[in-house]
Scaffold this active site. Sequence first.
Site, PDB file in Angstrom:
ATOM      1  N   ASP A 150       0.863  -1.181   0.000  1.00 59.67           N
ATOM      2  CA  ASP A 150       0.000   0.000   0.000  1.00 59.67           C
ATOM      3  C   ASP A 150       0.904   1.237   0.000  1.00 59.67           C
ATOM      4  O   ASP A 150       2.092   1.152   0.329  1.00 59.67           O
ATOM      5  CB  ASP A 150      -0.865  -0.061   1.279  1.00 59.67           C
ATOM      6  N   ASP A 152      -0.315   5.047   0.993  1.00 62.11           N
ATOM      7  CA  ASP A 152      -0.600   6.037   2.039  1.00 62.11           C
ATOM      8  C   ASP A 152      -0.588   5.441   3.440  1.00 62.11           C
ATOM      9  O   ASP A 152      -1.258   4.438   3.724  1.00 62.11           O
ATOM     10  CB  ASP A 152      -1.967   6.693   1.783  1.00 62.11           C
ATOM     11  N   ASN A 260      -1.781  -0.547   5.909  1.00 61.81           N
ATOM     12  CA  ASN A 260      -2.119  -0.069   7.257  1.00 61.81           C
ATOM     13  C   ASN A 260      -3.599  -0.274   7.582  1.00 61.81           C
ATOM     14  O   ASN A 260      -3.988  -0.203   8.752  1.00 61.81           O
ATOM     15  CB  ASN A 260      -1.747   1.412   7.420  1.00 61.81           C
TER      16      ASN A 260
HETATM   17 MG   LIG Z   1      -2.979   3.151   3.454  1.00 62.20          MG
END
Ligand SMILES: [Mg+2]
Length: 321
Positions: A150, A152, A260
């Site tokens: 991922d 961000d 995240n």
């Molecule tokens: Mg993310």
Amino acid sequence: MIKKKITFLNKKYQLGQSEDEKTPDTALTPLSIKEQLQSDDSDTGTPSKMALTPLKMSKFKIQHEKSKSSFAHGGRALVNRRDIFAEHPFRQLIFGQRTTQETLLKHIEYTKRGVTYAAKSLKPPSEKFLQQKQVDIPLKDKEKKILILDLDETLIHSCTSKEKSQVQLKTEDGQLLRFNVRPYLAYFLDCLSTFYQIFIFTASSPSYALALVDYIDPLEDKILGIFTRNHCLETKNGYFIKDLRILRDVDLKNIIIVDNLTHSFGFQLENGIPILEWTDDEKDQELKYLVDYLIEASQCEDVRDFNREKLKLHDLIDYIF
Ligand SMILES: [Mg+2]
């Protein structure tokens, strides 16, 4: 020789054009999903209002035990300080060697929400819909496992106007990007590109992703391709899910995703590593220590067995704080 980066940005998978095309959620209760989930993340949102038992912080406070030794100073018994973090059943969800009670508990709480949402509310898409979304990816080495990352809050953080940023750059369409780069990212990509075929999978837009990936992999020799929002499955309540089955003809035992947001890999929880979200902590060590974990995982026959044994994500569902 520098490999040419292959992007999947031109694949026009029109997702979410109609309600029928969106993957439905299985409601736990008639009002549960809308009320329990609310977007609060820059890309897909963290299911943030799942009913949780309030944290009982006192359970994790450092406790002092009276020493059994008869040795004492001035009549005061010696105390032993227990390493309560090391004993925590989900300490393994933070890879860095140092963490605080607040950080650990917050991360466990967010991860539990994602796991619970994925296990109890997400309903997978139909085979037909999935087939329409599948893409062929240019694997150089069939024996080498695939690492999906991922962007961000995993590798970088896009700054708001009020935040100071480490880096500023413009996208091809003129958009100004201001962002921070997570510590050890270059080391992370450098090490792991030896063991994995690395791809980015972001719920953000193609132009944004391209600009960022060009920055973090300037020689185009670490990251083989980019999946963007178009490749996500959108739930009816607006969450973007990264279904790893869109990689055509790739056995799931060979794919790991680091994100995240746990619900992002909700269809394949056992393939995922829910990394601690990051914005600007210069002392963050997650990528540094995650390297060791991922190298070990790359040697396993099935990464899902490895993750299941090490991370124990499913155990979070019944975990009470
Ligand atoms: Mg993310």
